[in-house]
Design a protein around this motif. Structure first.
Motif, PDB file in Angstrom:
ATOM      1  N   ALA A   9       4.290   0.493   5.593  1.00 16.61           N
ATOM      2  CA  ALA A   9       3.763   1.373   4.544  1.00 16.61           C
ATOM      3  C   ALA A   9       4.656   2.590   4.349  1.00 16.61           C
ATOM      4  CB  ALA A   9       2.336   1.802   4.886  1.00 16.61           C
ATOM      5  N   ILE A  10       5.043   3.237   5.438  1.00 18.25           N
ATOM      6  CA  ILE A  10       5.878   4.441   5.326  1.00 18.25           C
ATOM      7  C   ILE A  10       7.234   4.098   4.730  1.00 18.25           C
ATOM      8  CG2 ILE A  10       7.025   6.281   6.602  1.00 18.25           C
ATOM      9  CD1 ILE A  10       4.760   6.101   8.664  1.00 18.25           C
ATOM     10  N   ALA A  11       7.815   2.976   5.186  1.00 20.92           N
ATOM     11  CA  ALA A  11       9.152   2.605   4.713  1.00 20.92           C
ATOM     12  C   ALA A  11       9.180   2.419   3.203  1.00 20.92           C
ATOM     13  CB  ALA A  11       9.613   1.327   5.417  1.00 20.92           C
ATOM     14  N   PHE A  12       8.206   1.699   2.665  1.00 17.43           N
ATOM     15  CA  PHE A  12       8.224   1.425   1.233  1.00 17.43           C
ATOM     16  C   PHE A  12       7.622   2.554   0.421  1.00 17.43           C
ATOM     17  CE2 PHE A  12       9.971  -2.553   2.103  1.00 17.43           C
ATOM     18  CZ  PHE A  12      10.325  -3.168   0.910  1.00 17.43           C
ATOM     19  N   SER A  13       6.951   3.491   1.064  1.00 17.02           N
ATOM     20  CA  SER A  13       6.473   4.662   0.329  1.00 17.02           C
ATOM     21  C   SER A  13       7.632   5.540  -0.111  1.00 17.02           C
ATOM     22  CB  SER A  13       5.495   5.480   1.192  1.00 17.02           C
ATOM     23  OG  SER A  13       6.159   6.041   2.308  1.00 17.02           O
ATOM     24  N   MET A  14       8.806   5.341   0.477  1.00  9.87           N
ATOM     25  CA  MET A  14       9.977   6.149   0.117  1.00  9.87           C
ATOM     26  C   MET A  14      10.730   5.599  -1.087  1.00  9.87           C
ATOM     27  SD  MET A  14      11.622   7.382   3.747  1.00  9.87           S
ATOM     28  CE  MET A  14      11.478   5.845   4.651  1.00  9.87           C
ATOM     29  N   ALA A  15      10.421   4.374  -1.514  1.00  6.14           N
ATOM     30  CA  ALA A  15      11.184   3.739  -2.584  1.00  6.14           C
ATOM     31  C   ALA A  15      11.131   4.547  -3.878  1.00  6.14           C
ATOM     32  CB  ALA A  15      10.676   2.314  -2.819  1.00  6.14           C
ATOM     33  N   VAL A  60       0.838  -1.206   0.000  1.00  7.87           N
ATOM     34  CA  VAL A  60       0.000   0.000   0.000  1.00  7.87           C
ATOM     35  C   VAL A  60       0.870   1.253   0.000  1.00  7.87           C
ATOM     36  CG1 VAL A  60      -1.682   1.327   1.333  1.00  7.87           C
ATOM     37  CG2 VAL A  60      -1.944  -1.154   1.108  1.00  7.87           C
ATOM     38  N   GLY A  61       1.883   1.267   0.856  1.00  5.94           N
ATOM     39  CA  GLY A  61       2.764   2.431   0.957  1.00  5.94           C
ATOM     40  C   GLY A  61       3.522   2.693  -0.321  1.00  5.94           C
ATOM     41  N   ASN A  62       3.949   1.634  -0.996  1.00  3.13           N
ATOM     42  CA  ASN A  62       4.677   1.794  -2.252  1.00  3.13           C
ATOM     43  C   ASN A  62       3.850   2.565  -3.279  1.00  3.13           C
ATOM     44  OD1 ASN A  62       6.631   1.108  -4.430  1.00  3.13           O
ATOM     45  ND2 ASN A  62       4.962  -0.218  -5.118  1.00  3.13           N
ATOM     46  N   LEU A  63       2.577   2.230  -3.405  1.00  3.00           N
ATOM     47  CA  LEU A  63       1.712   2.911  -4.371  1.00  3.00           C
ATOM     48  C   LEU A  63       1.423   4.350  -3.941  1.00  3.00           C
ATOM     49  CD1 LEU A  63      -0.755  -0.010  -5.156  1.00  3.00           C
ATOM     50  CD2 LEU A  63       1.208   0.757  -6.505  1.00  3.00           C
ATOM     51  N   ILE A  64       1.238   4.553  -2.629  1.00  7.37           N
ATOM     52  CA  ILE A  64       0.999   5.907  -2.126  1.00  7.37           C
ATOM     53  C   ILE A  64       2.218   6.791  -2.359  1.00  7.37           C
ATOM     54  CG2 ILE A  64       0.630   7.279  -0.026  1.00  7.37           C
ATOM     55  CD1 ILE A  64      -1.123   4.999   1.014  1.00  7.37           C
ATOM     56  N   GLY A  65       3.419   6.236  -2.128  1.00  7.33           N
ATOM     57  CA  GLY A  65       4.644   7.007  -2.304  1.00  7.33           C
ATOM     58  C   GLY A  65       4.807   7.515  -3.723  1.00  7.33           C
ATOM     59  N   GLY A  66       4.442   6.680  -4.707  1.00  8.45           N
ATOM     60  CA  GLY A  66       4.519   7.126  -6.091  1.00  8.45           C
ATOM     61  C   GLY A  66       3.602   8.301  -6.371  1.00  8.45           C
ATOM     62  N   ARG A  67       2.400   8.251  -5.820  1.00  4.03           N
ATOM     63  CA  ARG A  67       1.440   9.349  -6.022  1.00  4.03           C
ATOM     64  C   ARG A  67       1.916  10.629  -5.333  1.00  4.03           C
ATOM     65  NH1 ARG A  67      -3.437   7.882  -8.141  1.00  4.03           N
ATOM     66  NH2 ARG A  67      -3.817   5.656  -8.376  1.00  4.03           N
ATOM     67  N   LEU A  68       2.480  10.491  -4.126  1.00  4.42           N
ATOM     68  CA  LEU A  68       2.966  11.664  -3.407  1.00  4.42           C
ATOM     69  C   LEU A  68       4.109  12.342  -4.165  1.00  4.42           C
ATOM     70  CD1 LEU A  68       3.005  10.350   0.283  1.00  4.42           C
ATOM     71  CD2 LEU A  68       1.417  12.003  -0.710  1.00  4.42           C
ATOM     72  N   ALA A  69       5.020  11.530  -4.699  1.00  3.27           N
ATOM     73  CA  ALA A  69       6.161  12.094  -5.426  1.00  3.27           C
ATOM     74  C   ALA A  69       5.713  12.839  -6.673  1.00  3.27           C
ATOM     75  CB  ALA A  69       7.141  10.982  -5.795  1.00  3.27           C
ATOM     76  N   ASP A  70       4.692  12.306  -7.364  1.00  5.01           N
ATOM     77  CA  ASP A  70       4.184  12.973  -8.563  1.00  5.01           C
ATOM     78  C   ASP A  70       3.400  14.237  -8.222  1.00  5.01           C
ATOM     79  OD1 ASP A  70       5.251  11.278 -10.485  1.00  5.01           O
ATOM     80  OD2 ASP A  70       3.571   9.881 -10.391  1.00  5.01           O
ATOM     81  N   LYS A  71       2.661  14.212  -7.106  1.00  4.77           N
ATOM     82  CA  LYS A  71       1.808  15.348  -6.756  1.00  4.77           C
ATOM     83  C   LYS A  71       2.598  16.511  -6.186  1.00  4.77           C
ATOM     84  CE  LYS A  71      -2.405  16.599  -4.245  1.00  4.77           C
ATOM     85  NZ  LYS A  71      -3.527  16.115  -3.397  1.00  4.77           N
ATOM     86  N   PHE A  72       3.553  16.234  -5.330  1.00  6.67           N
ATOM     87  CA  PHE A  72       4.287  17.304  -4.645  1.00  6.67           C
ATOM     88  C   PHE A  72       5.692  17.507  -5.215  1.00  6.67           C
ATOM     89  CE2 PHE A  72       1.176  15.685  -1.555  1.00  6.67           C
ATOM     90  CZ  PHE A  72       0.462  16.848  -1.323  1.00  6.67           C
ATOM     91  N   SER A  73       6.472  16.478  -5.268  1.00  6.23           N
ATOM     92  CA  SER A  73       7.830  16.412  -5.812  1.00  6.23           C
ATOM     93  C   SER A  73       8.540  15.305  -5.042  1.00  6.23           C
ATOM     94  CB  SER A  73       8.614  17.729  -5.669  1.00  6.23           C
ATOM     95  OG  SER A  73       9.157  17.870  -4.376  1.00  6.23           O
TER      96      SER A  73
END
Length: 392
Positions: A301-307, A250-263
């Motif tokens: 989730a947080i750890a893999f959202s950074m990948a 779950v975090g991995n997919l969220i991290g991709g969206r956050l990086a695209d939305k904010f930077s």
């Protein structure tokens, strides 16, 4: 776009399974090869060493080869390494096969990240990279528990045989479904290496080490945290690990969206702060089963959202050398694995208890956050630097 990326997901699944399943079947491997569990633990280190050596070396050698052909070749090497593990008769040869299996890991994720970004729709590059990393997280939900069960109840050699089958499927899917992308005509080893004469890629490399090190300071000792502190039975560890795996996915997919939305940089900064807070929270909630379940999911989730954000951060910082730089960041992740596991064990050995690694992990992550602030300062300096005068 997503269907084009599924071959990368398949490759990520195989790489994730072979990297993490060894931790679950370590006692079985040790028994068969007639070595102690600590000695068998060197098989984990051998794989990580393969990643560190293979990532920059293989990408540099393949700098003028089309990315699709490079990815196929890397997965063929992956298949060979794991096939040799199936038949390894002794400990020394098993060490060698694990090293060979690790060689394509970082190169695959590095080249694959650049390919995914190039195939992505505009503004969705990090989400595309997260689809590739989804294979690794799915491996922790399905592949690793299944491989561990088979290794315990039948034979760990069958587990590696399954990994070989996954690798063959990945080779076929890459060959038939991944679109062709031309190699850079201007690519050369000298140009690729030149990117590391700048400070920013090195800062990102350190962030990779410290951020992942903080995660592995916790994750390496999660089993005794479950059983000795939270009071779960040893039989419950498998499904508790699945909860961590679901969080990672779950975090991995969220991290991709956050990086695209904010930077990628903003996402990395905030996620590092959240990771430090999560690790510290575990220290004070680990005695409660319900809280342990929740924090296991959240921390994974947080750890893999950074990948994806960190990978995109490196790609943006290394224009013209994206594949080598993205592969080097994978070296950082694996160095973080080893450093985090080692440092996390130090306070346990000193008798400070099974929640003490979280203090180490939080310190490492805060260190990564400080390095991310250094990048923020560097970027601001570039933005405020006056433009050169134009002669009229």
């Amino acid at each position: 776009m997503k269907s084009k990326l599924l071959p990368l997901t398949m490759g990520g699944f195989g790489l994730g399974m072979t990297e993490f399943v060894i931790m679950g079947i370590l006692p079985d491997v040790a028994n068969t090869l007639h070595v102690t569990i600590p000695s068998a633990g060197h098989l984990i280190s051998a794989y990580a060493l393969g990643v560190v050596f293979g990532a920059p070396l293989l990408v540099a050698l393949a700098s003028k080869i089309p990315p699709k052909r490079t990815l196929v070749g890397l997965m063929v090497l992956f298949v060979i390494g794991n096939a040799l593990s199936v038949f390894a008769p002794g400990y020394e040869l098993m060490l060698l096969t694990r090293f060979i299996s690790g060689l394509p890991h970082g190169a695959f994720f590095g080249v694959g990240a650049v390919v995914a970004a190039r195939l992505a729709d505009p503004g969705k590059e990090a989400q595309a990279v997260s689809i590739m990393f989804a294979g690794l997280t799915i491996a922790n939900i399905i592949g690793v528990p299944l491989g561990t069960y088979i290794g315990h109840n039948f034979s760990w050699r069958i587990t590696f045989a399954i990994i070989v089958v996954v690798g063959i499927l990945a080779v076929l899917s890459l060959k038939h479904w991944l679109p062709e992308i031309p190699a850079s005509k201007e690519s050369s080893l000298k140009r690729e290496v030149k990117v590391f004469t700048r400070a920013e890629p090195w800062l990102i490399f350190v962030i990779s080490i410290l951020g992942n090190g903080g995660f592995f300071a916790w994750f390496s000792y999660i089993a005794p945290l479950f059983t000795e502190v939270a009071g779960f039975s040893s039989n419950a560890v498998t499904w508790l690990m699945v909860i961590a795996g679901v969080g990672m996915a779950v975090g991995n997919l969220i991290g991709g969206r956050l990086a695209d939305k904010f930077s990628p940089l903003k996402a990395t900064c905030w996620l590092l702060l959240m990771m430090a807070a999560a690790l510290i929270s575990i220290i004070f909630t680990a005695e409660y089963k319900g809280a342990t379940l929740l924090m296991t999911f959240i921390t994974g989730a947080i750890a893999f959202s950074m990948a994806s954000p960190v990978q995109m951060l490196m790609i943006h910082a290394a224009k013209g050398s994206e594949m080598l730089a993205a592969s080097v960041s994978q070296c950082g992740f694996n160095l973080g694995n080893a450093i985090g596991a080692y440092l996390g064990g130090v306070p346990i050995a000193a008798g400070l208890g099974f929640t003490s690694p979280e203090w180490v992990g939080a310190a490492l992550v805060i260190g990564a956050f400080l390095f991310s602030l250094a990048i923020v300062g560097t970027n601001r300096g570039k933005a405020t630097k006056p433009a050169p005068a134009v002669m009229s």
